[in-house]
Design a protein around this motif. Structure first.
Motif, mmCIF file in Angstrom:
data_model
loop_
_atom_site.group_PDB
_atom_site.id
_atom_site.type_symbol
_atom_site.label_atom_id
_atom_site.label_comp_id
_atom_site.label_asym_id
_atom_site.label_seq_id
_atom_site.Cartn_x
_atom_site.Cartn_y
_atom_site.Cartn_z
ATOM 1 N N PRO A 100 0.977 -1.461 0.130
ATOM 2 C CA PRO A 100 0.082 0.018 -0.154
ATOM 3 C C PRO A 100 0.708 1.450 -0.067
ATOM 4 C CG PRO A 100 0.098 -1.099 2.214
ATOM 5 C CD PRO A 100 0.637 -2.039 1.271
ATOM 6 N N ASP A 148 -0.076 7.143 2.690
ATOM 7 C CA ASP A 148 -1.198 8.060 2.513
ATOM 8 C C ASP A 148 -0.918 8.924 3.788
ATOM 9 O OD1 ASP A 148 -3.340 10.015 2.496
ATOM 10 O OD2 ASP A 148 -4.636 8.079 2.240
ATOM 11 N N ASP A 173 -2.534 3.489 6.643
ATOM 12 C CA ASP A 173 -3.228 1.989 6.232
ATOM 13 C C ASP A 173 -3.564 1.520 7.804
ATOM 14 O OD1 ASP A 173 -3.792 -0.145 4.160
ATOM 15 O OD2 ASP A 173 -2.851 -1.371 5.955
ATOM 16 N N ARG A 222 -7.235 2.746 8.638
ATOM 17 C CA ARG A 222 -8.186 2.615 7.636
ATOM 18 C C ARG A 222 -9.590 1.971 8.432
ATOM 19 N NH1 ARG A 222 -7.620 3.705 2.484
ATOM 20 N NH2 ARG A 222 -8.794 2.269 1.633
ATOM 21 N N ASP A 228 -8.250 -2.484 4.262
ATOM 22 C CA ASP A 228 -6.867 -2.310 4.603
ATOM 23 C C ASP A 228 -5.891 -3.407 3.550
ATOM 24 O OD1 ASP A 228 -7.348 -4.636 5.655
ATOM 25 O OD2 ASP A 228 -6.783 -4.162 7.753
ATOM 26 N N ALA A 229 -4.803 -3.337 3.841
ATOM 27 C CA ALA A 229 -3.705 -4.136 2.933
ATOM 28 C C ALA A 229 -4.231 -5.468 2.993
ATOM 29 C CB ALA A 229 -2.297 -3.733 3.422
ATOM 30 N N ARG A 260 -6.868 -6.288 0.641
ATOM 31 C CA ARG A 260 -6.634 -6.244 -0.763
ATOM 32 C C ARG A 260 -5.755 -7.321 -1.151
ATOM 33 N NH1 ARG A 260 -5.909 -0.483 0.888
ATOM 34 N NH2 ARG A 260 -3.689 -0.726 1.400
#
Length: 980
Positions: free
Chosen positions: A560, A563, A568, A571, A578-579, A582
């Motif tokens: 990720p 940001d 992360d 989130r 989150d990662a 994903r």
């Protein structure tokens, strides 16, 4: 209508053919009545092809991607049409909302009340993306307090008012009649219970939800409403979802989906024993870089059959290299190519970098300017002269580049263009001036996004007007130009910030972001044969052979991005994926693709561990590790690299014997050498031959000139010239006078240096670090230089040119040179030569080695005894070569011996010694004869003539010119010739 169980399609079989069979069966043989909701548009092309192959005549099922489903849901809710707000519009609106809320929020007021648009916009774009993502997931943003220790202070202030910002933003969007795609999904989900009639399932109009694996919040709400109304959910997944045995871990999201909806599952059709036993044949290849992977890929593609093939790219940057390595060029490319990797983006980015690096006086950095002038787009342009002749712009650009290379690091572009115009035909000179004015000069005046959009339009028109038919031959570049004008430029010209003035860095950053979001599409034909696509484009599709390129962990599943607004780990607090989630999505996509394939090939690079600090080579994906472990478990032993199915790139490295590079004497080289020896000789040229005869040949006889380049690093030659000028000015008042140690002060020496420093313009020539080091070191070096001056000396000459005819071993030669300083000490002349570089010490015992000089004189006499135009015999040549090699080792420079011989040839004062003054360290004098006197000094002075004669005879008679590898090869401009 009752809720149907989820239909499980085993992922060992292709999904779309089975889905078409199911649609035909459950629609009573009338598939045209059915509606299929899919995640994206691509499956429609395959469904049409499947029905065509089956000879279907009639209506086809309606295939609706989720984005169109949202649009129809919103249209059914009524209301006025709204305008989609682009990112700049959203950032401007959020700026108003945040400043409005700052009046009642201390944290926002402290950070954003006085923040102008230029500083707020980066935060505003991140905030708009966060709100858009939350709307997509159907989440109502809420204020997150007490995050000061988790994120930066501006981010903590925004997150602390996130809910209030969201409500104010939505109100402003509604008032202006604006919307966003995420907000449209959010509003559609709020009205999920009101299903539009065209989407409502019925007995004669079945609805199928196919191809979804992990749902966003709005997808979950809308699709659940359809399912409850009678739609059928079709999952292409591990059939173990139906059994007590747990499914594959990558299907955990689908299990959670079923539990969340309280749904049961049933098989879409019975799974045969053959399908249940199906496992793809796995092949692995570990390369050392991308090229080794592509070489193996091309070989594997050529060995296979004509079955459907997918070359799956984990990164869109691999597209062009892969296409160049495919054995079959007629392929289907279904992934978009990033505009950021196109030549058009490189041109725009080069112009931005040129403007960002512009000096305060308006001059441009030479290297950034050359990046623009060398761009292929500009070099392809042309203009017609009055007689119809086509004049290529590249001719003018090359002339301009040559002028730039002869200048300094910062270029006065108008002056260079004015000089260049005089060397070009008028039409070509006008085209060159128009090109630079449109691309470079006009950008200096741009301050707003509207102006930037207009500037991009001018660039586009100039390229089209003078490109002729070249864009027809380069469709990818033509499509990039189209995207620039139809997508990027309108967003810059038409937004709420179009008239807002921004600093150049932010303005160019906005344009770069918009360009990086664009993708150049390909025509997705044909649907058979080799297909090149990204991992996301493989959803719902089946291929017999799958080749996954660059399967490394940084892209599969990927890391990720950082940001600064919402890292992360935070989130999950807002309910965003989150990662870890994903990663499960990427794992399902990969395992589903490979489960139905006959063969799956994985390629990656390895060999150097990757670290966050240094960009080493990558590690293979953790998903590949899982596939490897599965093969090892079935084989019951570990796979050794280099043995099937785990292949590895190998290359045989052989040590090549290092042979000295040499050139044999040819008639043309012999003539060039003879012509050189007839000219006045300089000691510096002789030193080049003494150090490396091969470099002397390249440089002097062949007249090969190194590539003209502006020096961006240290400039020893310029520094040496400056110090020579400073010392000349320092001793000029004492010319023809006696000077004692202490007569010249350090202050006067520094004043002379600063005057010479300013006259040489070294402030612009040298980099900042080199300039600072020079200014700090010179006072110390000058003080040490003055401390090592003799107690008293008489200054005879400064920077004096000297010419002489020398008779060396019976031959007459002309010599010339410049004496840095000539002193008289104890009634004898002393030569001083300033050196700012390092000094190679010579062998002082040379001057008392009578045997060496006797042998050198004999070798010269034997070489001359053969007569003119006759080469000496092998024995004589061997003696010359041995003497020359001994001279090179014992006397690395002929400069001082040449000066001694030249002074002795003139009538006047007797010559004493000569010395090199090492300015770079302590300013000490390094004498040539080291205190010799009387007969020994006379013999040493005589030896200087013999050494010169030996060197000149070797230059005249040596049968070959050999390179002498040494430390000087590091900066020798002809080193590539020796390595070729």
């Amino acid at each position: 209508m009752s809720m149907h169980p989820f239909l499980i399609f085993p992922w060992q079989r292709p999904f779309l053919p089975d889905l078409v069979d199911t649609v035909e069966r459950l629609s009573g043989g009338h598939p045209g009545n059915a509606l299929i909701v899919v995640p994206h548009q691509r499956p429609w092309r395959y469904i049409v092809r499947l029905f065509a192959e089956r000879g279907h005549h009639g209506l086809l099922p309606r295939t609706l991607p989720f984005s169109e489903l949202v649009a129809q849901w919103r249209a059914g809710a009524g209301g006025r049409a709204k305008i989609l707000a682009n990112p700049l519009d959203q950032g401007a609106l959020l700026h108003e909302c945040v400043r409005g809320l700052a009046r009642g929020d201390a944290a926002l007021e402290a950070r954003f009340a006085r923040m102008d648009m230029a500083r707020f916009l980066p935060w505003g774009l991140r905030l708009a993306a966060l709100l858009e993502e939350m709307f997509t997931h159907g989440l109502e943003p809420a204020d997150l307090a007490h995050l000061e220790s988790e994120v930066a202070a501006p981010a903590a202030a925004l997150l602390g008012a996130l809910g209030r910002i969201s409500r104010a933003w939505r109100a402003e969007l509604e008032e202006r009649g604006w919307t966003t795609p995420g907000l449209e999904q959010f509003l559609a989900a709020q009205g999920a219970s009101e299903i539009p009639p065209l989407l409502l399932p019925a007995e004669d109009r079945p609805v199928f939800i196919a191809g979804f694996s992990v749902l966003s919040g709005t997808e979950d709400t809308l699709l659940r409403s359809l399912w409850r109304a009678g739609a059928r959910v079709c999952l292409h997944t591990d059939p173990n979802l139906l059994e007590a045995v747990g499914p594959h871990w990558s299907c955990a999201e689908q299990s959670a989906w079923m539990r969340r909806w309280h749904a049961r599952a049933e098989a879409a059709f019975p799974l045969s024993a053959e399908d249940a036993r199906h496992r793809p044949h796995l092949e692995f290849f570990a390369g050392y870089d991308l090229h080794s992977q592509l070489e193996a890929l091309a070989t594997d593609l050529g060995h296979g059959d004509a079955a459907s093939t997918a070359v799956v790219l984990t990164d869109s940057a691999l597209l062009m290299p892969v296409l160049h390595h495919l054995p079959e060029k007629d392929v289907n490319v279904s992934m978009g190519y990033p505009l950021a990797r196109s030549p058009l983006f490189r041109l725009v980015d080069a112009l931005f970098r040129l403007a960002e690096g512009r000096a305060e006086d308006g001059r441009y950095h030479w290297r950034a300017l050359l990046h623009v002038l060398r761009h292929p787009y500009l070099n392809m342009l042309q203009i017609r002269a009055e007689d119809g002749e086509a004049l290529a712009l590249r001719d003018g650009l090359r002339r301009l580049e040559a002028l730039i290379r002869q200048g300094s690091r910062y270029v006065d572009l108008p002056a260079c263009v004015a000089d260049c115009r005089q060397q070009l035909p008028r039409p070509l000179a006008d085209l060159l001036e128009q090109c630079l004015g449109t691309a470079i000069d006009a950008l200096r005046e741009v301050e707003t996004t509207a102006g930037l959009g207009a500037w991009l339009g001018d660039i586009h028109e100039f390229l089209i007007a003078h490109g002729g038919d070249i864009w027809r031959r380069f469709p990818l570049d033509a499509e990039a130009l189209f995207r620039l004008m139809r997508h990027v430029a309108p967003q810059l010209r038409q937004n709420a910030l179009a008239s807002e003035a921004f600093p150049p860095s932010l303005l160019y950053g906005i344009a770069r972001q918009l360009l990086e979001r664009e993708r150049i599409p390909f025509e997705a034909d044909p649907l058979v044969g080799v297909q090149v696509l990204g991992m996301l484009e493989t959803r719902l599709l089946h291929f017999d052979r799958v080749f996954i390129v660059d399967a490394t962990d940084d892209v599969l599943p990927g890391n990720p991005g950082q940001d600064p607004l919402l890292p992360d780990p935070l989130r999950a607090v807002l309910g965003l994926p989150d990662a870890r989630r994903r990663e499960r999505v990427a794992a399902y996509t990969l395992h589903r693709l490979c489960a139905s394939a006959r063969k799956a090939h994985f390629y990656w690079q390895e060999g150097v561990s990757h670290s966050a600090l240094f960009d080493g080579k990558k590690l293979r994906s953790r998903f590949v590790e899982e596939f490897l472990w599965d093969v090892e478990r079935r084989k019951n032993h570990l796979l050794a690299p280099g043995t099937p199915p785990l292949r590895a790139a190998t290359c045989e490295v052989r040590q090549s014997p290092r042979e000295p590079r040499l050139l044999c004497r040819t008639p043309r080289l012999d003539a060039a050498m003879a012509a050189f020896l007839r000219q006045p000789l300089s000691a510096s040229r002789l030193d080049v031959y003494l150090r490396c005869p091969l470099r002397f040949v390249w440089e002097t006889l062949c007249r090969l000139r190194p590539r003209q380049e502006v020096n961006e690093g240290d400039d020893p030659a310029a520094v040496g010239t400056c110090l020579h000028a400073a010392l000349r000015a320092l001793y000029a008042p004492w010319l023809g006078k006696k000077v004692c140690r202490g007569d010249i002060t350090q202050a006067s020496a520094l004043a002379c240096f600063h005057e010479a420093f300013d006259a040489a313009d070294l402030r612009d020539l040298l980099p900042a670090d080199a300039r600072l080091m020079l200014e700090a070191a010179v006072p110390v070096r000058l003080r040490e230089f003055l401390e090592h001056q003799p107690e008293e000396t008489f200054i005879v000459a400064l920077e004096q040119r000297i010419d002489a005819e020398l008779s060396l071993a019976g031959r007459s030669y002309s010599f010339t040179g410049i004496l840095d300083r000539l002193d008289r000490r104890d009634g004898l002349l002393h030569v001083l030569d300033y050196k700012t570089g390092s000094i190679r010490k010579h062998d002082f015992a040379l001057w008392s080695d009578d045997a060496f000089f006797a042998e050198a004189a004999t070798a010269c006499a034997l070489a001359d005894s053969t007569g003119p135009c006759v080469s000496p015999d092998e024995g004589t040549l061997a003696r010359l070569e041995a003497g020359f090699e001994a001279l090179r080792e014992r006397l690395p420079s002929m400069q001082l011996p040449a000066y001694i011989a030249m002074l002795e040839s003139r009538e006047g004062d007797a010559v004493g010694d000569a010395a090199l003054v090492e300015l770079r360290y302590r300013g000490e004098e390094h004498p040539l004869f080291d205190g010799l006197a009387g007969e020994e000094l006379k013999a040493a002075r005589s030896g200087c003539g013999v050494a010169l004669a030996l060197l000149l005879r070797h230059m005249e008679y040596a049968p070959r010119f050999a390179g002498r590898p040494d430390v000087h090869c590091r900066w020798c401009p002809y080193a590539p010739l020796c390595a070729s």
